[in-house]
Design a protein around this motif. Structure first.
Motif, PDB file in Angstrom:
ATOM      1  N   UNK A   1      -2.327  -1.795   1.223  1.00  0.00           N
ATOM      2  CA  UNK A   1      -3.418  -2.023   1.442  1.00  0.00           C
ATOM      3  C   UNK A   1      -4.412  -1.183  -0.178  1.00  0.00           C
ATOM      4  N   UNK A   2      -3.356  -1.444  -1.150  1.00  0.00           N
ATOM      5  CA  UNK A   2      -3.505  -0.438  -2.969  1.00  0.00           C
ATOM      6  C   UNK A   2      -2.556  -1.383  -3.564  1.00  0.00           C
ATOM      7  N   UNK A   3      -3.046  -1.252  -4.628  1.00  0.00           N
ATOM      8  CA  UNK A   3      -2.166  -2.230  -5.515  1.00  0.00           C
ATOM      9  C   UNK A   3      -2.328  -2.237  -6.813  1.00  0.00           C
ATOM     10  N   UNK A   4      -1.192  -0.573  -7.573  1.00  0.00           N
ATOM     11  CA  UNK A   4      -1.868  -0.105  -8.958  1.00  0.00           C
ATOM     12  C   UNK A   4      -1.029  -0.791  -9.717  1.00  0.00           C
ATOM     13  N   UNK A   5      -0.631  -1.503 -11.263  1.00  0.00           N
ATOM     14  CA  UNK A   5       0.194  -1.510 -11.720  1.00  0.00           C
ATOM     15  C   UNK A   5      -0.648  -1.507 -13.254  1.00  0.00           C
ATOM     16  N   UNK A   6      -0.927  -0.994 -12.940  1.00  0.00           N
ATOM     17  CA  UNK A   6      -2.249   0.224 -14.629  1.00  0.00           C
ATOM     18  C   UNK A   6      -1.301   0.245 -15.017  1.00  0.00           C
TER      19      UNK A   6
END
Ligand code: NAG
Ligand code: NAG
Ligand code: NAG
Ligand code: NAG
Length: 156
Positions: free
Chosen positions: A77-82
């Motif tokens: 549901x969340x994909x965060x590689x900032x």
């Protein structure tokens, strides 16, 4: 999911040439895992080792930057590689993560075309700013009223 639809999905996956999947275990979250691995194999530089935990001995919901919600059983549901300093393309396989509500890959060195992400109907947070991307953000995402997006500069 019942056995019938599991089998159907497994057959579908076989048609698409995705080999060596165990046909009788959780095929939908396998699609998410394989899509993430496809994203990883295209990365050309990972200076901080952000993706070093991304291997199949760890469940993909525990990989760095990846979150699933329990009720969606293994769907991402969340994909965060900032801000991880990653280089490479954003592969079209990201569009298979159809349960995504957050996609934040801002502040990296991603390049190339933004893939067609029109399948990501649940997106609420979308941030690809501060990369070196070309192309347009899909209309279907721009127009999405639920979205708290940041459509900021795609190029630094
Ligand atoms: C998978 O990643 C974990 C955490 O980084 C590491 O401890 C483990 O050795 C890795 N397994 C393989 C097969 O690479
Ligand atoms: C994901 O999407 C890509 C591109 O649309 C497709 O070719 C692929 O078969 C899909 N499945 C996986 C597991 O990546
Ligand atoms: C998005 O909105 C623009 C302007 O309102 C419109 O021209 C376009 O057709 C819309 N696209 C989609 C996919 O709804
Ligand atoms: C994406 O992540 C960065 C770094 O954590 C943050 O500053 C930014 O606000 C996030 N974008 C959105 C749209 O939430």
């Amino acid at each position: 999911m019942n056995l019938c639809s599991s089998v159907l999905l497994a057959l579908l996956l076989m048609c698409y040439g995705v080999g060596n999947i165990n046909c009788f275990t959780a095929p939908e979250d396998s699609i998410d895992m394989l899509s993430l691995l496809d994203f990883k194999q295209a990365i050309t530089n990972d200076p901080s080792g952000a993706l070093s935990s991304w291997n199949t001995s760890i469940h993909h919901c525990k990989w760095r930057g990846v979150r699933c919600t329990p009720k969606n059983r293994g769907r991402v549901t969340a994909f965060n590689l900032a801000g991880e300093g990653l280089s490479g393309p954003i592969t079209a396989s990201v569009a298979n993560l159809t349960f995504l509500h957050t996609l934040n890959l801002s502040g990296n060195h991603f390049s190339g075309q933004i893939p067609p992400l029109d399948n990501l109907q649940k997106l609420q947070v979308f941030d690809l700013s501060s990369n070196s991307l070309d192309g347009n953000i899909p209309d279907s995402i721009v127009n999405c009223s639920k979205l708290r997006e940041k459509l900021g500069p795609l190029r630094e």
